[in-house]
Design an enzyme around this catalytic site. Structure first.
Site, short mmCIF file in Angstrom:
data_model
loop_
_atom_site.label_atom_id
_atom_site.label_comp_id
_atom_site.label_asym_id
_atom_site.label_seq_id
_atom_site.Cartn_x
_atom_site.Cartn_y
_atom_site.Cartn_z
N ASP A 141 26.90 -66.81 7.75
CA ASP A 141 25.55 -66.43 8.14
C ASP A 141 24.64 -66.22 6.94
O ASP A 141 25.11 -66.17 5.79
CB ASP A 141 25.59 -65.16 9.02
CG ASP A 141 26.54 -64.08 8.47
OD1 ASP A 141 26.90 -64.15 7.28
OD2 ASP A 141 26.91 -63.18 9.24
N ASP B 192 29.18 -52.71 16.09
CA ASP B 192 28.99 -53.08 17.50
C ASP B 192 29.92 -54.22 17.91
O ASP B 192 29.76 -54.81 18.97
CB ASP B 192 27.53 -53.45 17.78
CG ASP B 192 27.05 -54.62 16.92
OD1 ASP B 192 27.88 -55.25 16.23
OD2 ASP B 192 25.84 -54.92 16.96
C1 GLP Z 1 27.30 -57.79 8.37
C2 GLP Z 1 27.89 -59.14 8.02
C3 GLP Z 1 29.21 -59.32 8.72
C4 GLP Z 1 30.10 -58.14 8.37
C5 GLP Z 1 29.50 -56.85 8.87
C6 GLP Z 1 30.31 -55.63 8.49
O1 GLP Z 1 26.76 -57.79 9.64
N1 GLP Z 1 27.01 -60.25 8.37
O2 GLP Z 1 29.80 -60.54 8.29
O3 GLP Z 1 31.36 -58.31 8.94
O4 GLP Z 1 28.22 -56.71 8.28
O5 GLP Z 1 30.03 -55.28 7.17
P1 GLP Z 1 30.86 -54.29 6.28
O6 GLP Z 1 32.06 -55.06 5.86
O7 GLP Z 1 29.97 -53.98 5.13
O8 GLP Z 1 31.19 -53.13 7.12
#
Ligand code: GLP
Length: 264
Positions: free
Chosen positions: A67, A137
């Site tokens: 993404d 979520d």
């Molecule tokens: C963002 C990213 C995801 C990731 C999520 C959780 O939304 N686009 O790919 O999995 O955050 O992030 P973190 O690993 O910092 O908790």
């Protein structure tokens, strides 16, 4: 799903590195799907170390990121382009022409662009190993709740929760992006193997919903129940809300004995 529960974030990361590095060694032209966020940071740090100290070779690896924010300049420190360069690509020998990250500043038709991203993945032969994190979520990639389980790469509006979670890297006067281009859940499910990393209590509820409740578009990660080769790597905290943790530990032990290739 194979659920591996590790003591700590450090141990979870060690296992993730073992899996990813083995996949690269076994298939030097590995097509790997990559995620951003804080969870895979230690995995990337250790891959850089293995490249520097043990010559782990990325020269034939092809990568596809999940993404990217829409409308954020690619060189903004919080863009996923910058994140990937800073944490991985600038420090290994992956070829820039083998790196693919959605273009969040595409000027033409976004739906045409997203279709072309899908075509690139298909043309490369599909993704061999997809690394995922999980949002609070339950999102994977940026497939927010109510994303179709058959969705493909497309623009997606972010929930307020995700916008707030992402705010930390932005200045006090900056508005974090409210939309992104993300691979769809259908896209992700086509990867041959999936490795989802989750660490910390903030993820415990999402993990439990994804693993132990029915598949629903309200929890994108629950779609992984449909995938035949998914490994969930959790630390104790992220596994805290699972009802059957003891059983998953026994399954992991049994897999080691009965079906070790499942552990890659
Ligand atoms: C963002 C990213 C995801 C990731 C999520 C959780 O939304 N686009 O790919 O999995 O955050 O992030 P973190 O690993 O910092 O908790």
């Amino acid at each position: 799903m194979l659920i591996l529960i590790k003591e700590s974030y450090a141990e979870l990361s060690r296992e993730a590195v073992r899996i990813v590095a083995n996949a690269v060694r076994r298939k030097p032209e590995l097509r790997i799907g990559l995620a951003t966020g804080s969870t895979p940071l230690e995995l990337y740090r250790e891959l850089v170390r293995l490249h520097r100290e043990e010559g782990l070779d990325f020269s034939r690896v092809v990568s596809f990121n999940l993404d990217e924010y829409i409308g954020l300049p690619a060189d903004h420190p919080q863009s996923f382009h910058s994140y990937m360069r800073r944490n991985l690509f600038d420090h290994i020998n992956i070829r820039s022409e083998n790196v693919h990250i959605p273009d969040g500043n595409w000027r033409g038709s976004l739906s045409d662009y997203c279709a072309s991203y899908e075509a690139l993945i298909a043309h490369a032969g599909g993704i061999d190993l997809q690394v995922l994190g999980i949002g609070k979520d339950g999102h994977i990639g940026l497939n927010e709740p109510t994303s179709s389980l058959a969705s493909r790469t497309r623009p997606k509006t972010l929930t307020q929760q995700t916008i707030e979670d992402n705010r930390k890297g932005f200045g006090p006067n900056e508005q974090p992006p409210d939309a992104a281009i993300t691979m769809g859940i259908g896209t992700i499910l086509e990867a041959r193997r999936i490795l989802l990393l989750a660490s910390g209590t903030a993820k415990a509820k999402a993990v439990a919903l994804a693993v132990e409740e029915p598949i629903t578009a309200s929890v994108s990660a629950s779609a992984l129940q449909l995938h035949g080769d998914t490994t969930l790597l959790l630390d104790q905290e992220a596994s805290a809300d699972l009802r059957h943790g003891d059983y998953y530990r026994r399954v992991a032990e049994g897999t080691r004995r009965l079906n070790p290739e499942r552990l890659w």
